[in-house]
Design an enzyme around this catalytic site. Structure first.
Site, PDB file in Angstrom:
ATOM      1  CB  THR A 106      -0.944   0.011   1.214  1.00  0.00           C
ATOM      2  OG1 THR A 106      -1.948   1.012   1.017  1.00  0.00           O
ATOM      3  CG2 THR A 106      -0.197   0.284   2.513  1.00  0.00           C
ATOM      4  CB  THR A 107       0.147   4.795  -0.714  1.00  0.00           C
ATOM      5  OG1 THR A 107      -0.506   4.605  -1.977  1.00  0.00           O
ATOM      6  CG2 THR A 107       0.905   6.106  -0.717  1.00  0.00           C
ATOM      7  CG  HIS A 154      18.427  34.288  39.745  1.00  0.00           C
ATOM      8  ND1 HIS A 154      17.241  33.650  39.494  1.00  0.00           N
ATOM      9  CD2 HIS A 154      18.959  33.674  40.831  1.00  0.00           C
ATOM     10  CE1 HIS A 154      17.048  32.688  40.385  1.00  0.00           C
ATOM     11  NE2 HIS A 154      18.074  32.671  41.198  1.00  0.00           N
ATOM     12  NE  ARG A 233       9.701   1.099  15.207  1.00  0.00           N
ATOM     13  CZ  ARG A 233       8.669   0.264  15.296  1.00  0.00           C
ATOM     14  NH1 ARG A 233       7.445   0.687  14.950  1.00  0.00           N
ATOM     15  NH2 ARG A 233       8.842  -0.972  15.723  1.00  0.00           N
ATOM     16  CB  SER A 277      25.902  47.203  11.523  1.00  0.00           C
ATOM     17  OG  SER A 277      25.004  48.262  11.270  1.00  0.00           O
ATOM     18  CB  THR A 278      23.627  47.891   6.428  1.00  0.00           C
ATOM     19  OG1 THR A 278      22.552  48.338   7.275  1.00  0.00           O
ATOM     20  CG2 THR A 278      23.401  46.451   6.010  1.00  0.00           C
ATOM     21  CE  LYS A 283      26.601  46.281  16.978  1.00  0.00           C
ATOM     22  NZ  LYS A 283      25.203  46.380  16.540  1.00  0.00           N
ATOM     23  NE  ARG A 284      35.547  41.702  15.847  1.00  0.00           N
ATOM     24  CZ  ARG A 284      36.809  41.372  15.535  1.00  0.00           C
ATOM     25  NH1 ARG A 284      37.618  42.265  14.973  1.00  0.00           N
ATOM     26  NH2 ARG A 284      37.258  40.162  15.783  1.00  0.00           N
ATOM     27  CG  ASN A 285      26.106  42.856  15.074  1.00  0.00           C
ATOM     28  OD1 ASN A 285      26.478  43.554  16.000  1.00  0.00           O
ATOM     29  ND2 ASN A 285      25.328  43.300  14.107  1.00  0.00           N
TER      30      ASN A 285
END
Length: 453
Positions: A106-107, A154, A233, A277-278, A283-285
């Protein structure tokens, strides 16, 4: 053109690797379905369920790479059936022998077993990369076993720890993930070829033997009983992937926070030409870390969808089944991207030891208030010591004064210690507890577990 971000040329690698995309591509799905049909015909030919020469012709002529997905898709749209057009195309390809294609199946037999073949390939990649990450964590934990840093609870400074201890906690997690993967492999990688409602009726008394022989040839395990209506499964597999993803997302988020300008204890790998960043050239994100952390949420949503597919009507339905077609590829793609990103981050991680030391001193000695309290508590009693140390700690915090000076100025306390003793107690290196020793213990367990490379 691609209409899902997973397949975008520009963004796709943020959501899945090319290696994993190839496994869950439509072409590969078709190839695995044809592979199952051929394995079924071969098993039936060997057992005499269909003529041997017919099975040989199917084996010889079936070739998924020469089938047109576009033509199959056009016919599927008309037939409104997910597999019939594939069967028709395969029947046409193999000629007269095609009359015996899909005999007794069957399928869902074909689609589910093909999916498990894709899952087997995915499993190997995930297990491989999880081991690589565990091994990288082991190396880093040992390297930074004695490197002191601030431990935070925290979101606030709490007590001294070591960077190696933090990494060893994650290593221990990944050892457990590898153990989980090993434990579920035999249960998950199981095919199913048992007919319309899993009774083998259409294949006669040889049905179970046909299934076993076909699945064995495909490198899959044989079920005790058909599982068209038992989707646990896939749910178990998805659950373990969710745990791995949760750990990876946590690591990404932790490093993201430790990379903040104000903390600056680690930095993700940086390469020439990488743009943060553009509009802000400086920035070194934490782009890789954001990507790593961000994929856990969508993956968990897909896992939830897999869990919902456990609700099956009677012996089979397509309502829950189709959800798996969406969720299983997504789960595997997302985790593949997370694993590769995490591996790259760990291999190229920059650790700022000087800043870790500076952060240990940031609160002018307050980080060691617990140490002082327990030492004074030996002489005045713990509760009395807590009251006195708390009072001085709050003054130091609110007045932005060195903790040591307040302790020395308090006659209730100063008579209980020498300045030399106090300096020793205020040294974070002297209050690491068993952190370095625990790193060795975790590494030893990881190596003895048998799950590492």
């Amino acid at each position: 053109m691609a209409s899902h971000v997973i397949d975008f040329l520009i963004l796709g690698n943020n959501f899945g690797t090319s290696e994993m995309r190839a496994i869950w591509s439509e072409q590969h799905r078709l190839e695995k379905q044809i592979q199952v049909e051929v394995a079924l015909a071969q098993a039936q030919g060997e057992l005499g369920v269909i003529p041997r020469e017919v099975a040989d012709a199917i084996i010889e002529k079936a070739n998924a790479s020469q089938l047109s997905i576009e033509q199959i898709a056009d016919e599927a749209a008309k037939a409104k059936h997910s597999l019939m057009s594939t069967i028709n195309a395969l029947q046409k390809q193999v000629g007269e022998a095609g009359q015996f294609i899909h005999y007794g199946a069957t399928t869902q037999d074909i689609v589910d077993t093909a999916t498990v073949l894709q899952l087997k390939q995915s499993f190997a990649i995930i297990e491989r990369d999880t081991k690589l990450i565990a091994n990288e964590l082991k190396l880093l934990a040992k390297k930074y076993q004695f490197l002191p840093m601030v431990g935070r609870t925290h979101g606030m400074q709490a007590l001294p720890t070591t960077f190696g201890f933090k990494l060893a906690v994650w290593l221990d997690e990944f050892v457990r993930h590898l153990q989980r993967l090993s434990e579920i492999k035999q249960r998950v990688l199981v095919g199913n070829i048992s007919g319309a409602i899993c009774t083998y009726a259409s294949m006669g008394e040889l049905g179970p033997q046909v299934e076993n022989r076909a699945l064995t040839s495909l490198g899959l395990n044989t079920p005790n009983i058909g599982w068209q209506s038992a989707r646990d499964r896939f749910s178990e597999y998805a659950s373990v992937i969710a745990l791995i993803s949760g750990s990876l997302g946590k690591i990404g988020n932790e490093f993201y926070n430790l990379m903040r300008t104000e903390i600056n204890e680690v930095e993700e790998p940086f390469s020439d030409g990488k743009i943060g960043s553009t509009t802000m050239p400086h920035k070194r994100n934490p782009a890789a870390l954001e990507g790593l952390a961000s994929l856990t949420a969508p993956l968990l949503k897909s896992v939830a969808l897999i869990h919902e597919s456990m609700k099956v009507e009677h012996e089979r339905d397509a309502m829950s089944w189709r959800a798996e077609w969406i969720a299983l590829p997504e789960i595997n793609l997302y985790i593949s991207a997370q694993l590769q990103t995490a591996l790259a981050v760990l291999k190229g991680l920059k650790v700022n030891a000087d800043q870790m030391l500076a952060n240990l001193k940031k609160q002018n000695g307050l980080l060691l208030s617990e140490k002082i309290m327990f030492e004074i508590g030996k002489r005045l009693g713990k509760q009395t010591a807590h009251h006195l140390i708390y009072e001085n700690a709050m003054q130091a915090f609110e007045q932005n004064r060195p903790f040591k000076s307040l302790l020395l100025d308090d006659p209730r306390l100063s008579e209980q210690f020498t300045e030399s003793e106090l300096d020793n107690w205020l040294n974070p290196i002297n209050y690491l507890g068993s952190a370095p020793q625990k790193v060795d213990q975790v590494i030893k367990y990881a190596e003895q577990s048998g799950v590492l490379l």
